[in-house]
Design a protein around this motif. Sequence first.
Motif, PDB file in Angstrom:
ATOM      1  N   GLU A  38      13.084  -1.210  -5.356  1.00 58.76           N
ATOM      2  CA  GLU A  38      11.629  -1.281  -5.435  1.00 58.76           C
ATOM      3  C   GLU A  38      11.246  -2.197  -6.597  1.00 58.76           C
ATOM      4  O   GLU A  38      12.031  -2.437  -7.511  1.00 58.76           O
ATOM      5  N   LEU A  39      10.027  -2.702  -6.547  1.00 57.68           N
ATOM      6  CA  LEU A  39       9.501  -3.606  -7.571  1.00 57.68           C
ATOM      7  C   LEU A  39       8.592  -2.818  -8.498  1.00 57.68           C
ATOM      8  O   LEU A  39       7.655  -2.151  -8.047  1.00 57.68           O
ATOM      9  N   ILE A  40       8.871  -2.870  -9.797  1.00 54.22           N
ATOM     10  CA  ILE A  40       8.125  -2.120 -10.803  1.00 54.22           C
ATOM     11  C   ILE A  40       7.408  -3.124 -11.704  1.00 54.22           C
ATOM     12  O   ILE A  40       8.049  -3.984 -12.321  1.00 54.22           O
ATOM     13  N   ARG A  79       2.786   0.053 -11.836  1.00 52.88           N
ATOM     14  CA  ARG A  79       2.708   0.043 -10.381  1.00 52.88           C
ATOM     15  C   ARG A  79       4.099  -0.166  -9.786  1.00 52.88           C
ATOM     16  O   ARG A  79       4.910  -0.903 -10.346  1.00 52.88           O
ATOM     17  N   VAL A  80       4.340   0.479  -8.649  1.00 56.08           N
ATOM     18  CA  VAL A  80       5.629   0.383  -7.954  1.00 56.08           C
ATOM     19  C   VAL A  80       5.353   0.016  -6.505  1.00 56.08           C
ATOM     20  O   VAL A  80       4.442   0.567  -5.867  1.00 56.08           O
ATOM     21  N   TYR A  81       6.180  -0.894  -5.977  1.00 54.44           N
ATOM     22  CA  TYR A  81       6.001  -1.396  -4.619  1.00 54.44           C
ATOM     23  C   TYR A  81       7.324  -1.320  -3.868  1.00 54.44           C
ATOM     24  O   TYR A  81       8.400  -1.528  -4.447  1.00 54.44           O
ATOM     25  N   THR A  82       7.222  -1.030  -2.574  1.00 53.77           N
ATOM     26  CA  THR A  82       8.380  -1.048  -1.693  1.00 53.77           C
ATOM     27  C   THR A  82       8.011  -1.802  -0.422  1.00 53.77           C
ATOM     28  O   THR A  82       6.825  -1.900  -0.070  1.00 53.77           O
ATOM     29  N   LEU A  93       4.285  -4.869   2.405  1.00 53.02           N
ATOM     30  CA  LEU A  93       4.492  -4.420   1.033  1.00 53.02           C
ATOM     31  C   LEU A  93       3.573  -3.238   0.772  1.00 53.02           C
ATOM     32  O   LEU A  93       2.353  -3.336   0.927  1.00 53.02           O
ATOM     33  N   ASN A  94       4.155  -2.138   0.389  1.00 53.10           N
ATOM     34  CA  ASN A  94       3.426  -0.891   0.202  1.00 53.10           C
ATOM     35  C   ASN A  94       3.460  -0.488  -1.260  1.00 53.10           C
ATOM     36  O   ASN A  94       4.532  -0.385  -1.860  1.00 53.10           O
ATOM     37  N   ARG A  95       2.299  -0.273  -1.840  1.00 53.24           N
ATOM     38  CA  ARG A  95       2.243   0.215  -3.224  1.00 53.24           C
ATOM     39  C   ARG A  95       2.367   1.728  -3.211  1.00 53.24           C
ATOM     40  O   ARG A  95       1.536   2.422  -2.642  1.00 53.24           O
ATOM     41  N   ILE A  96       3.421   2.245  -3.833  1.00 55.17           N
ATOM     42  CA  ILE A  96       3.701   3.674  -3.791  1.00 55.17           C
ATOM     43  C   ILE A  96       3.417   4.374  -5.112  1.00 55.17           C
ATOM     44  O   ILE A  96       3.566   5.590  -5.200  1.00 55.17           O
ATOM     45  N   MET A  97       3.015   3.632  -6.136  1.00 54.02           N
ATOM     46  CA  MET A  97       2.644   4.241  -7.410  1.00 54.02           C
ATOM     47  C   MET A  97       1.696   3.318  -8.136  1.00 54.02           C
ATOM     48  O   MET A  97       1.883   2.101  -8.157  1.00 54.02           O
TER      49      MET A  97
END
Length: 246
Positions: free
Chosen positions: A148-150, A163-166, A173-177
């Motif tokens: 994931e991308l932080i 922010r965290v993306y998967t 691309l979904n932002r999960i945090m």
Amino acid sequence: MASSRPFRFPRAAPAALAVLAVLLPCTTGCGDTGGLANAGPTPTASGPVHLWPGHKGASVPPADPGGAPPEYVPGIAPVRDENVHGIDPVDLVQAEVKAHPRADVGPDGMPRATAEAIEECGQEGADPKDCPVLTPYYRDLTGNGKDELIIGIRLPEDQMSVRVYTADADGRLNRIMATTQTLVGVELAGRDVILHMPSGLGGYELINAWSWDEKQRSMLPTREQIVRVPAGGSGDAGGSGGAGAS
């Protein structure tokens, strides 16, 4: 006149004597051949005690079977093979600022001056040090074998947006945090994002751990604790390297 014939045991007597000969030792030694033995006193089992069982507490509503809807990032090219390493973090944050103009509160909220500085990132003549988007980190936080991308966005008054993306199999691309806090530091521990925040109590800080929740398909704050700050203060965020690291 006494008979001179010798005395004889009955025919069944030898068999009975043989059984008796086997049983006699068992009366003294069979307790050591697989039987239960006294191990001495054992401590009493101690389990949780429900305090005030007669008090009616708050009820927890049932979870939504569908989970939280994913928040896809608009304006980003499809991600190939769920590989977030090819995403430019500045382009990503700029796309979010464009999609949520003048957002003051919520996951996308930030001061207007910060949003304007983000829009200037990468422009000709702009100083890279003035760009609020920090060096990204990469870590598999969902357990799917993909990083994931932080991303961290520097805000005024020691605040930061984390922010965290998967990426999913369809290239979205979904932002999960997304959270904005006054932070002392940020850490990666296993598959958790750990936020260190001032607690308001001298010598102590508040630790908030965010973890992936499969049901909600997002990162949730799962643990919170107040800990004493070791001598020398909080350490560096560490993590798993800078841009391009895994």
